[in-house]
Design an enzyme around this catalytic site. Structure first.
Site, PDB file in Angstrom:
ATOM      1  N   CYS A 104       0.842  -1.186   0.000  1.00 49.41           N
ATOM      2  CA  CYS A 104       0.000   0.000   0.000  1.00 49.41           C
ATOM      3  C   CYS A 104       0.884   1.246   0.000  1.00 49.41           C
ATOM      4  CB  CYS A 104      -0.899  -0.025   1.232  1.00 49.41           C
ATOM      5  SG  CYS A 104      -1.680   1.552   1.613  1.00 49.41           S
ATOM      6  N   GLU A 105       0.646   2.146  -0.951  1.00 51.07           N
ATOM      7  CA  GLU A 105       1.496   3.334  -1.044  1.00 51.07           C
ATOM      8  C   GLU A 105       1.208   4.359   0.051  1.00 51.07           C
ATOM      9  OE1 GLU A 105      -0.821   6.156  -4.275  1.00 51.07           O
ATOM     10  OE2 GLU A 105       0.559   4.637  -5.026  1.00 51.07           O
TER      11      GLU A 105
END
Length: 202
Positions: free
Chosen positions: A93-94
């Site tokens: 997840c960025e």
């Protein structure tokens, strides 16, 4: 994220990193600084090599493996759905740099060409090995299949559990997020759409 040494342009969100642009020395230093800021004694024997190990792990997780998209003529004129169901994947997840993992279901209605089935798994892995959000990754996979095969329709469904939701914040382990991207006949024809979605639920 990596910087293009020629242009100075950083990799945009959802883009693959260039392993040749990764600065391992800076990564290790940044990880050591993070541990130090957390009050961790990185001189401890079991932690001394942690910055190097973490840098290597992130590099592996964020570097797509190259592959060649082998396609073949659709000589038999096959005109029903081709579905690769339950392709496992994991990504980062960025927003929190925490993993999300699950399965992808990828389908297409062939036109003039078909693709080697293993390549659908490769495509999923390629887009998973980068800083991602699930919604974007779903669309990227569908767009790739459409661009390289020019099929009559494409369907992609991703089901994933996000550690940023399971381990922190609301802390709801086991919650599954489902996203879809439908193109062509899979989107526009109700019977084909329902057939594809039925395959993903089996």
């Amino acid at each position: 994220m990596s910087v293009d040494g020629k242009t100075g342009i950083r990799a945009r969100a959802g883009a693959a990193l260039d392993p040749n642009q990764i600065d391992y020395e800076r990564m290790e230093g940044a990880i050591a600084d993070l541990l130090d800021a957390l009050g961790v004694d990185i001189t401890d024997e079991s932690l001394q090599d942690t910055p190097r190990r973490v840098a290597a792990a992130y590099s592996e997780l964020l570097t797509p493996l190259p592959f060649e998209a082998t396609t073949f003529p659709n000589d038999e004129g096959y005109d029903e759905l081709v579905v690769a169901r339950g392709i496992p994947f994991h990504s980062l997840c960025e927003h929190h740099l925490l993993p999300f993992h699950g399965v992808a279901h990828v389908a297409y209605l062939p036109g003039d060409r078909i693709v080697g089935l293993s390549k659908l798994g490769r495509v999923v892995e390629s887009f998973a090995r980068r800083l991602q959000v699930q919604e974007r990754m779903t669309v990227q996979i569908a767009d790739w299949v459409e661009e390289y095969l020019n099929p009559r329709g494409v369907g992609v469904v991703l089901e994933a559990e996000h550690m940023c939701m399971s381990l922190r914040g609301v802390q709801k382990p086991g919650t599954v997020t489902v996203t879809s991207a439908l193109h062509g006949i899979v989107r526009d024809d109700a019977r084909t759409r329902q057939e594809f979605l039925a395959f993903t639920r089996s």
